[in-house]
Write an enzyme that holds these catalytic residues in place. Structure first.
Site, PDB file in Angstrom:
ATOM      1  N   ASP A  64       5.021  10.052  64.462  1.00 27.22           N
ATOM      2  CA  ASP A  64       5.610  10.540  65.663  1.00 27.22           C
ATOM      3  C   ASP A  64       4.370  10.909  66.422  1.00 27.22           C
ATOM      4  O   ASP A  64       3.494  11.094  65.763  1.00 27.22           O
ATOM      5  CB  ASP A  64       6.830  11.531  65.412  1.00 27.22           C
ATOM      6  N   MET A  65       4.546  11.482  67.494  1.00 27.90           N
ATOM      7  CA  MET A  65       3.299  11.585  68.485  1.00 27.90           C
ATOM      8  C   MET A  65       3.420  13.129  68.749  1.00 27.90           C
ATOM      9  O   MET A  65       2.644  14.167  68.127  1.00 27.90           O
ATOM     10  CB  MET A  65       3.168  11.007  69.886  1.00 27.90           C
TER      11      MET A  65
END
Length: 219
Positions: free
Chosen positions: A8-9
């Site tokens: 995920d970022m």
């Protein structure tokens, strides 16, 4: 064995979730949206379309929910215009994976145009073999679509793929994809449900290096 990793970022690689929350709350208060602060935890990890739908359900058709979200996005862009902070251990983990030829992908609910900007500014993009955003798949997290697509793009076998996430919806999506979800808490602490479906829970991305070393018997 862990032969692939998907990230995920926001809140996982980038230390931006607190800035997202600030822009959400500040703009919401300016717009007079009562209870907007209480909504934030429920929208973490959601796609833009889902967030808009949730806003419309809460505030009704007379509220310009798209307008609010655009204003929030512009406010957030101002907050990160000078520097985008990265999470502890981010660079070390990405370099470790590159050195050991472990393919990496990004699977984020953030729209593509913002994702590309953030990756370019931080230099993280050079490490990634694929980038998938929520606007590239039919269903956002907690549906598994985004992780399945990211896995396809790096040729991953689901059971050999580790997913690094900070949100409940991300963990649920990775689990539904048949992958190994690892929660690195940021704004949210793991619930009993999340503990049950997580492959592991660690304090930082540095701990992910140790996890992979142990699993892959890397000295």
């Amino acid at each position: 064995m862990i032969n692939y990793v998907i990230f995920d970022m926001d809140g996982t690689l980038l230390d931006t979730e607190k800035l997202f929350q600030k822009s959400w709350n500040d703009v919401g208060v300016k717009w007079g949206l009562e209870g907007i602060e209480d909504m934030y935890q429920s929208i973490i990890g959601r796609s833009v379309d889902t967030i808009i739908q949730m806003l419309e359900e809460k505030y009704g058709p007379k509220t310009d929910c798209y307008g609010f979200f655009r204003a929030r996005t512009e406010n957030f862009k101002e907050l990160i215009s000078k520097e985008i902070p990265i999470k502890k251990g981010c660079t070390e983990l990405l370099k470790f994976l590159k050195e050991h030829n472990i393919p990496m992908a990004l699977a984020t609910s953030t729209p593509l145009y913002m994702t590309e900007n953030n990756l370019a500014k931080t230099g993280i993009g050079e490490y990634l073999d694929a980038v998938v955003t929520a606007d590239m798949v039919e269903n956002g997290k907690p549906a598994p679509d985004i992780f399945i697509e990211a896995g396809i793009r790096i040729g991953a076998k689901a059971h050999e793929c580790l997913v690094c996430e900070d949100s409940y919806n991300g963990i649920r999506a990775a689990y539904a994809a048949g992958m190994k979800p690892v929660m690195i808490p940021d704004m949210l602490q793991p619930t009993s449900e999340i503990k049950q479906i997580s492959y592991a829970m660690v304090d930082s991305l540095l701990d992910v290096i140790e996890l992979i070393k142990k699993e892959n018997k890397i000295i």
